[in-house]
Design a protein around this motif. Structure first.
Motif, short mmCIF file in Angstrom:
data_model
loop_
_atom_site.label_atom_id
_atom_site.label_comp_id
_atom_site.label_asym_id
_atom_site.label_seq_id
_atom_site.Cartn_x
_atom_site.Cartn_y
_atom_site.Cartn_z
N UNK A 172 0.62 -1.44 -0.26
CA UNK A 172 0.19 0.30 0.04
C UNK A 172 0.73 1.97 -0.04
N UNK A 173 2.14 1.17 0.55
CA UNK A 173 3.06 2.43 0.37
C UNK A 173 3.44 3.06 -1.36
N UNK A 174 3.36 2.07 -2.43
CA UNK A 174 3.48 2.05 -3.75
C UNK A 174 2.63 3.02 -3.88
N UNK A 175 2.90 3.98 -5.30
CA UNK A 175 1.88 5.32 -5.95
C UNK A 175 0.51 3.80 -6.10
N UNK A 176 1.48 3.12 -6.79
CA UNK A 176 0.32 2.80 -7.58
C UNK A 176 0.44 0.68 -6.84
N UNK A 177 -0.24 0.70 -5.63
CA UNK A 177 -0.25 -0.69 -5.78
C UNK A 177 -1.18 -1.55 -5.89
N UNK A 208 -13.01 -12.68 -0.98
CA UNK A 208 -11.89 -12.23 -1.42
C UNK A 208 -11.49 -10.90 -1.85
N UNK A 209 -12.11 -11.62 -3.16
CA UNK A 209 -12.13 -9.77 -3.74
C UNK A 209 -12.82 -8.66 -2.77
N UNK A 210 -14.11 -9.23 -2.36
CA UNK A 210 -14.54 -8.20 -1.45
C UNK A 210 -13.94 -7.73 -0.77
N UNK A 215 -10.54 -3.11 1.53
CA UNK A 215 -9.39 -1.88 2.07
C UNK A 215 -8.85 -1.28 2.12
N UNK A 216 -9.52 -0.89 0.68
CA UNK A 216 -9.36 -0.09 0.08
C UNK A 216 -8.52 0.55 -1.74
N UNK A 217 -7.90 -1.53 -1.55
CA UNK A 217 -7.24 -1.90 -3.04
C UNK A 217 -8.42 -1.36 -4.08
N UNK A 218 -7.55 -0.57 -5.23
CA UNK A 218 -8.92 -0.25 -6.37
C UNK A 218 -8.06 -1.03 -7.78
N UNK A 219 -6.99 -1.92 -7.11
CA UNK A 219 -5.63 -2.86 -8.38
C UNK A 219 -6.33 -3.85 -7.92
N UNK A 220 -7.25 -4.71 -8.20
CA UNK A 220 -7.14 -5.92 -7.80
C UNK A 220 -7.37 -6.98 -9.24
#
Length: 660
Positions: A172-177, A208-210, A215-220
């Protein structure tokens, strides 16, 4: 006698082994060919040629354009994202463990290469794995290039909350996680490994995807493991459900390398046509190489609409490995514009990979993982662009495109003027044209007769020396042949027996000026001494060995050895030779030198000694012609034929043994 053994002779004696330079070769139709030389750092690119320094190859280092990164969408339908999993699947190769610092350096090189996504590892596997992924996300994932590019940093997880939370915390610390989660979907996996029903597997995947999205991840990214052996109807269902849950990339793994290219390509096409919501995600491939078809299957996926291809540097990975990044990328670079139509867009596929960084990255991965590439590995193998066949070498000298579809320069290997600038390996299959061309490049413009002699000697040595002859070896052969201008005697056979418990013995065969082959045997204080005494006996000379020097021309156990000797006739002997200093009037012994080369140091020594003695005999013959035939000088034996026994004629062989 003066004996000189240089430190380099250890290579010829076989005392030390040298590691071969593992070189790689490059893609071509991209840049014009050149023979300019360049110095290459171990894991870098030639600094003198970098774009920022305005070198000849500056255009190779200009970063390629790419569409703005948006999860689940690519604005250019012809653009193919490259997903590198060297640090995750590649590290799963037995014995390929990497330290955190090594992973970071590889990740930085992958960013230079321009991969779109770096799968940095499996964070839940261990605290070290978590920290390594986090470090890459925090460092490489936050180092944008001048063009705005920064790689997506991805962490792998199984389809459970604990794994997903660890993956997200690491990236999550990456610009694009990105979080990549998976669960098996083939009947054999669901029944025997998971012990789950299809309905339970769908439920687990959706949860799992949900959870990842919560968690705030929009690239799954979601992968149905073993999709290549899964029921397509079940894939339509589970993939449609995870799209609704928030998946943005659907990765289709041929986990066991089971599919044929036409099967896998058809699977991608059917999924794109039948999965609900397929237009809102990017389809990806992940192909294993169990049948050697990983690259072919990945390209079949691209032809049928996959716009993300997962691969590894050098093709490393579980079992037989993964699709090779360099093979996939260069296939698209050379054929992407013509052979991939029919699915979407114009069919002129492209990537934003900067191929000039392929070679240094390949070498870095090979060094750190300890997994060297096989010599014939496509693109990066040491033999990939080397040519030993005489027919091929002739073609390469005339036009490199006769046998090369790509140049080494475009993948960061500056061949320069090495190997005639054409990857020519001078070995036993090489022709006269290749040898002559390289000699001219080295500054030796030989007439046809001398070239033929050098070439004949070259063939003899090439039969024994694996890996081909280097420039230094060729120059040694020139020196070796220089002493044969007035050749009277030639060593035609030689065998020695030596050791700590026996008397060194040598049997030598020689062809004389009358064309007859003779042989004799002698003993000596060592093998070279025994050989020299046998040669003295055959040639009928009596000389003192003034100096003996032996050195290795190149490195390695098969190195070519060059021997240099100086001899002087013994006073009062059959071949005495004196010279008068015209200024002082003093008379002194005349010395004769000779040189010889061979992969066998005893043979090299014999050739050098024979060369020196041939000069002595030739000098005496010239002196005889200038003297009065009736004086004592003219009555001396200058024939150069000693006490050896004839080999030919079918008579019983009798050897003459001269004691030490």
């Amino acid at each position: 006698m003066k004996l000189v053994l240089t430190s380099a002779v250890a290579g010829a004696l076989g005392l030390f082994l040298s590691a071969p330079n593992a070189e790689a070769f490059a893609p071509a139709a991209l840049q014009r060919r050149t023979t300019a030389s360049a110095s290459v750092r171990p894991f870098g690119v030639p600094t003198s040629l970098r774009a920022e320094e305005g070198g000849q190859y500056a255009s190779l280092y200009v970063r390629k354009s790419r569409p703005d990164y948006v999860p689940g969408k690519i604005s250019d339908p012809d653009y193919v994202r490259i997903f590198d999993t060297t640090l995750r699947d590649g590290e799963q190769s037995p014995g390929a463990t990497l330290t955190s610092s090594e992973k970071l350096e590889i990740a930085r090189n992958l960013a230079k290469l321009g991969v779109d996504i770096i799968e940095a590892g499996f964070p839940i596997a261990s605290p070290d794995d978590f920290n390594a992924v986090k470090q890459i996300a925090d460092v490489v994932g936050n180092e944008p290039f001048d063009d705005g590019y920064v790689p997506v940093i991805c962490g792998l997880s199984r389809a459970n909350e604990r794994d997903i939370k660890a993956a997200w915390d690491a990236v999550k610390g990456a610009i694009r996680p990105r979080v990549h989660t998976f669960i098996a979907t083939s009947p054999i996996h669901m029944e025997t490994k998971l012990n789950k029903t299809p309905d339970e597997v769908v439920e687990i995947a959706v949860k799992a995807v949900t959870y990842a999205k919560s968690l705030g991840c929009d690239d799954i990214e979601f992968s149905p493991e073993d999709a290549g052996r899964s029921d397509p109807e079940f894939l339509y269902r589970i993939l449609g459900e995870v799209i609704v849950a928030g998946a943005t990339t659907l990765n289709i793994p041929d986990t066991t390398g089971w599919n044929m290219p036409w099967e896998f390509g058809e699977l991608i096409r059917r999924l794109r046509e039948n999965v609900p919501g397929a237009e809102n995600v990017v389809f990806s491939t992940h192909c294993q190489n169990d049948l050697g078809l990983a690259t072919a299957n990945s390209l079949a996926g691209a032809k049928n609409g996959a716009r993300q291809l997962e691969c590894t540097i050098n093709g490393i990975g579980e079992r037989a490995g993964n699709a090779s990044l360099e093979e996939v990328v260069m296939s698209l670079a050379l054929k992407g514009g013509t052979e991939f139509g029919g699915s979407q867009g114009s069919g002129k596929l492209r990537t934003a990979i900067n191929p000039v960084y392929i070679t240094p990255t390949s070498k870095l991965v090979a060094e750190y993982t300890g997994m060297k590439c096989q010599p014939h590995k496509a693109i990066v193998g040491v033999n990939a662009f080397q040519h030993e066949s005489g027919i091929h070498q002739d073609g390469m000298i005339k036009n490199k495109e006769t046998y090369e579809i790509m140049t080494p320069e475009s993948i960061g290997l500056m061949r320069g003027d090495a190997q005639s600038g054409a990857g020519i390996v001078l070995g036993k299959h090489s022709g006269r044209n290749a040898v002559g061309t390289r000699l001219k490049e080295l500054g030796y413009d030989l007439d046809l007769d001398r070239l033929n002699k050098v070439f004949a000697r070259f063939k003899e040595v090439a039969e024994k020396k694996k890996g081909g002859l280097e420039d230094e070896d060729l120059e040694a052969l020139i020196i070796d042949q220089a002493g044969l201008v007035n050749e009277l005697w030639e060593v035609s056979g030689l065998q020695v027996s030596t050791g700590m418990s026996g008397i060194p013995t040598a049997t030598v065969k020689m062809v004389g000026p009358d064309g007859v082959e003779r042989y004799t045997a002698s003993t000596g204080t060592g093998p070279v001494d025994a050989v020299y005494k046998a040669i003295d006996s055959i040639m009928g000379v009596s000389v003192d060995l003034q100096s003996y020097a032996l050195e290795s021309v190149s490195e390695g156990i098969e190195a070519l050895a060059t021997t240099r000797v100086t001899v002087a006739p013994k006073e009062g002997g059959p071949n005495d030779a004196f010279t008068t200093n015209l200024q002082t009037g003093t008379t002194g012994e005349k010395k004769f030198s000779g040189a010889g080369s061979d992969t066998d140091i005893i043979v090299a020594s014999a050739r050098a000694y024979t060369s020196a003695l041939n000069k002595l005999l030739s000098w005496n013959l010239r002196r005889k012609q200038m003297t009065d035939g009736g004086d004592e000088e003219g009555k001396k034996d200058h024939s150069g034929i000693g006490d050896a026994v004839l080999v030919s004629g079918g008579k019983e062989a009798i050897t003459v043994v001269q004691e030490a």
